[in-house]
Design a protein around this motif. Sequence first.
Motif, short mmCIF file in Angstrom:
data_model
loop_
_atom_site.label_atom_id
_atom_site.label_comp_id
_atom_site.label_asym_id
_atom_site.label_seq_id
_atom_site.Cartn_x
_atom_site.Cartn_y
_atom_site.Cartn_z
N ALA A 111 1.32 7.27 -3.20
CA ALA A 111 0.79 7.94 -2.01
C ALA A 111 0.05 9.23 -2.38
N ARG A 112 0.61 10.02 -3.27
CA ARG A 112 -0.05 11.27 -3.68
C ARG A 112 -1.35 10.99 -4.42
N ARG A 113 -1.34 9.97 -5.30
CA ARG A 113 -2.57 9.61 -6.01
C ARG A 113 -3.63 9.12 -5.04
N ALA A 114 -3.21 8.35 -4.04
CA ALA A 114 -4.16 7.84 -3.04
C ALA A 114 -4.79 8.98 -2.24
N VAL A 115 -3.99 9.95 -1.84
CA VAL A 115 -4.51 11.08 -1.07
C VAL A 115 -5.52 11.87 -1.90
N LYS A 116 -5.17 12.15 -3.16
CA LYS A 116 -6.09 12.90 -4.03
C LYS A 116 -7.37 12.10 -4.29
N THR A 117 -7.24 10.80 -4.42
CA THR A 117 -8.41 9.95 -4.65
C THR A 117 -9.34 9.96 -3.45
N VAL A 118 -8.78 9.79 -2.27
CA VAL A 118 -9.59 9.78 -1.05
C VAL A 118 -10.25 11.15 -0.84
N ALA A 119 -9.49 12.22 -1.07
CA ALA A 119 -10.05 13.57 -0.92
C ALA A 119 -11.20 13.77 -1.89
N SER A 120 -11.03 13.37 -3.14
CA SER A 120 -12.10 13.51 -4.13
C SER A 120 -13.33 12.70 -3.75
N ALA A 121 -13.12 11.48 -3.28
CA ALA A 121 -14.24 10.62 -2.89
C ALA A 121 -14.99 11.20 -1.69
N PHE A 122 -14.28 11.69 -0.69
CA PHE A 122 -14.94 12.29 0.47
C PHE A 122 -15.70 13.56 0.08
N LEU A 123 -15.10 14.38 -0.77
CA LEU A 123 -15.80 15.57 -1.24
C LEU A 123 -17.07 15.18 -1.99
N SER A 124 -16.97 14.16 -2.80
CA SER A 124 -18.12 13.69 -3.56
C SER A 124 -19.21 13.17 -2.64
N TYR A 125 -18.84 12.38 -1.66
CA TYR A 125 -19.81 11.82 -0.72
C TYR A 125 -20.49 12.93 0.08
#
Length: 100
Positions: free
Chosen positions: A29-43
Amino acid sequence: MGKSLEFWAVVIGMVFYVMSRDAEREPLARRAVKTVASAFLSYGLSPTLAPLARGSEVLAALAIMAFALVLLDTITALFADREFVKDMVRRRVGGGSKGD
C-alpha cells in the motif's frame, strides 16, 4: 491524454521500477501511494519543467519521478521517526530539546 507514446513508456517503466523497489521492506500500500504520487507529479509538472530538461517532456518526467520518489522516501523516513518529530515540534513551540 495528449502525451506521446515515449512519455507513457517512461512513466510506465518508472511505475514498474518504483513498485518493485524496496518490495521486501515496504508494504504494498505504501509503495502504491508513492508510485501514484510520483506518476501524478510527473504528469502534471513535466510540461512546466521540460524547458529545464532541454525541452524534453520525457526527460522531465523521468527526472520528476526519480526525484519525487527520493523526496517522498525522505519525508516518509523523517515522519516515521516519532522522536525526531516530537523534538522538532518541541523546538518550534519553544519547549527546547530533551537535553535542556
